[in-house]
Write an enzyme that holds these catalytic residues in place. Structure first.
Site, PDB file in Angstrom:
ATOM      1  N   ASP A  18      -9.773  -4.180 -22.325  1.00  0.00           N
ATOM      2  CA  ASP A  18     -11.134  -4.586 -21.973  1.00  0.00           C
ATOM      3  C   ASP A  18     -11.094  -6.040 -21.514  1.00  0.00           C
ATOM      4  O   ASP A  18     -10.732  -6.934 -22.296  1.00  0.00           O
ATOM      5  CB  ASP A  18     -12.041  -4.428 -23.200  1.00  0.00           C
ATOM      6  CG  ASP A  18     -13.510  -4.608 -22.871  1.00  0.00           C
ATOM      7  OD1 ASP A  18     -13.837  -4.821 -21.688  1.00  0.00           O
ATOM      8  OD2 ASP A  18     -14.331  -4.526 -23.798  1.00  0.00           O
ATOM      9  N   ASP A  26     -14.086  -3.034 -15.732  1.00  0.00           N
ATOM     10  CA  ASP A  26     -13.409  -3.973 -16.622  1.00  0.00           C
ATOM     11  C   ASP A  26     -12.734  -3.344 -17.833  1.00  0.00           C
ATOM     12  O   ASP A  26     -12.283  -4.074 -18.726  1.00  0.00           O
ATOM     13  CB  ASP A  26     -14.391  -5.044 -17.094  1.00  0.00           C
ATOM     14  CG  ASP A  26     -15.577  -4.462 -17.853  1.00  0.00           C
ATOM     15  OD1 ASP A  26     -15.785  -3.240 -17.789  1.00  0.00           O
ATOM     16  OD2 ASP A  26     -16.290  -5.236 -18.508  1.00  0.00           O
ATOM     17  N   GLU A  27     -12.641  -2.032 -17.903  1.00  0.00           N
ATOM     18  CA  GLU A  27     -11.952  -1.451 -19.054  1.00  0.00           C
ATOM     19  C   GLU A  27     -11.327  -0.109 -18.688  1.00  0.00           C
ATOM     20  O   GLU A  27     -11.782   0.594 -17.789  1.00  0.00           O
ATOM     21  CB  GLU A  27     -12.873  -1.302 -20.259  1.00  0.00           C
ATOM     22  CG  GLU A  27     -14.032  -0.362 -20.070  1.00  0.00           C
ATOM     23  CD  GLU A  27     -14.845  -0.186 -21.349  1.00  0.00           C
ATOM     24  OE1 GLU A  27     -14.242  -0.101 -22.442  1.00  0.00           O
ATOM     25  OE2 GLU A  27     -16.088  -0.126 -21.251  1.00  0.00           O
TER      26      GLU A  27
END
Length: 469
Positions: free
Chosen positions: A11, A105-106
């Protein structure tokens, strides 16, 4: 569950805000808030410096300004975020063929499919540290928090335990000992409303939840959620890492500075949004069966209507016609603060004669509308319901694109004499620019007429495509 800690969750820390701080030297170490910048805006991401003041994702911009008035409020630069995300995902795919992106983003990574000598704790921990360092290198300094565990559920929890820039490994056999003392709110799907219902039932920790029979949990939160919570409280999760995770829907929605009351204006907005949804579907080579219209009234109640077609479509005329029909079913008296159109039930094929099933729509149905007269529209989003994420990049981008402002705060610009910089602020026919980039020291601030021909928006060059060998 696996007998090895072979699932990794990565993350990126405060991603949007971190990219802005990376590219704007004067903002490093200072509070940065990315999202809607108007009174009806919603925070998408807050830097850790802003979080100290209580600012969080999905908070209204108005409240964020009251908590942290000295922060930099930026509207977002999606090409920069996508470029950073693509670099990170490439690093992860170099490690393993099984990478499941969850958002920009993850992502989950299955290390059991990686080229590792073994899956012992020392080996996977070294690989996680290597990945974190590679992410820092390819993104110009962005940090990531990583969790390693025997399931996706536990890996995601682990990545949240030592933010930012942390690494937590849950060894096999330690799952229950780590999980049970935690607040029940760490379980996906337990938002504020569900947590409060569980609290009234005497459930505060995951251990409290695990001690309840499944029927009691179902009584408290309903069957659909309750049965899943019963399993997760016991760390039972055998979901695989699925690469190329498919989108479940495509949607565009915007929140408006002033309540909309003109039905013709609402219809024009819906037509434009439906056309944009169709464009995205075609760009992705997809189609969908269910068209949904979402509206939030002046009193914050949310209304939605949907219609399901006999076969998938990506035709603008069809989506527009259904969206207009659904708008006609809504009671918009009193005013509307948010409008959105979405298509779900996605497929990768289209039935060519679908329009025949609906009748002639006429070419005017898909005509793009002129920009609405309401002024600015803000990035979509609201205080999330249980299990719903805050406004994601696609929704935020839709709002930013609909805003119509020539100089949104944070946008990249270039001046014929002074070079590249970014918009510090604008209004009353003036735009103020700070001239700096990621590779320079903090730069000077200068103001110009908004119509100065020497000042232009700057877009990064397209990424280079390797020539086939």
């Amino acid at each position: 569950m696996r007998d090895r800690a072979s699932i990794l969750h990565l993350d990126l820390d405060a991603f949007f805000a971190a990219v802005e701080q990376r590219d704007k030297p004067s903002l490093r170490g200072k509070p940065v808030i990315v999202g809607g910048t108007g009174g009806r805006g919603v925070v998408s991401t807050a830097s850790y410096e802003a979080r100290v003041f209580g600012v969080r994702s999905a908070m209204s911009t108005r409240e964020a300004r009251s908590r942290c008035p000295h922060a930099a409020f930026l509207s977002g630069r999606f090409e920069a975020y996508r470029a950073a995300s693509a670099a990170v995902m490439a690093v992860l795919r170099d490690c393993s063929p099984l990478v499941e992106p969850l958002s920009l983003d993850e992502a989950f990574v299955d290390l059991a499919a990686a080229d590792l000598p073994d899956l012992e704790i020392a080996t996977v921990t070294d690989e996680a540290e290597r990945l974190r360092e590679r992410v820092r290198e390819v993104t110009g300094g962005l940090t990531a928090s990583v969790g390693l565990a025997s399931s996706k559920f536990l890996a995601k929890i682990a990545s949240d335990l030592r933010k930012p820039d942390g690494l937590v490994v849950i060894a096999p056999g330690e799952e229950i000992g780590l999980l049970h003392p935690l607040s029940v709110s760490v379980i996906p799907g337990v938002g504020p409303a569900t947590a409060e219902r569980l609290r009234r039932g005497g459930v505060h920790t995951v251990a409290d939840l695990a001690a309840l029979p499944v029927d009691e949990i179902v009584t408290l939160v309903g069957r659909a959620l309750g049965e899943g919570l019963h399993r997760l409280a016991r760390a039972e999760d055998d979901r695989p890492v699925v690469p190329d995770r498919e989108s479940k829907s495509v949607s565009v929605e915007s929140t408006y500075e002033h309540d909309l009351t003109d039905r013709r204006q609402m219809e024009a907005i819906v037509v434009r949004q439906a056309g944009e949804v169709a464009r995205r579907l075609r760009g992705a080579g997809q189609s969908g069966r269910t068209v949904t219209l979402k509206a939030r009234r002046y009193d914050f109640t949310t209304l939605s209507r949907s219609a399901t077609l006999p076969a998938p479509t990506e035709e603008p005329a069809t989506i527009v016609r259904l969206a207009r029909h659904l708008l006609g079913e809504l009671d918009t008296s009193g005013g509307i603060r948010l409008l959105g159109v979405g298509v779900s039930g996605l497929a990768d094929w289209v039935q060519d004669d679908l329009l025949d099933l609906l009748g002639d729509t006429g070419p005017e149905a898909a005509a793009p509308a002129e920009p609405d007269a309401a002024g600015s529209s803000e990035p979509a989003g609201s205080s999330p319901e249980d299990g719903d994420p805050p406004a994601d990049a696609e929704e935020l981008e839709a709002g930013a694109r609909g805003r119509g402002a020539a100089w949104p705060p944070g946008a990249d610009v270039v001046h014929d004499e002074h070079g590249r910089g970014w918009v510090w602020g604008s209004g009353r026919g003036v735009v103020t620019v700070r001239f700096e980039t990621a590779d320079t020291p903090p730069g000077p601030v200068r103001s110009f007429r908004a119509d100065d021909p020497a000042l232009q928006r700057w877009n990064p060059p397209p990424p280079e495509v390797a020539e086939p060998q």
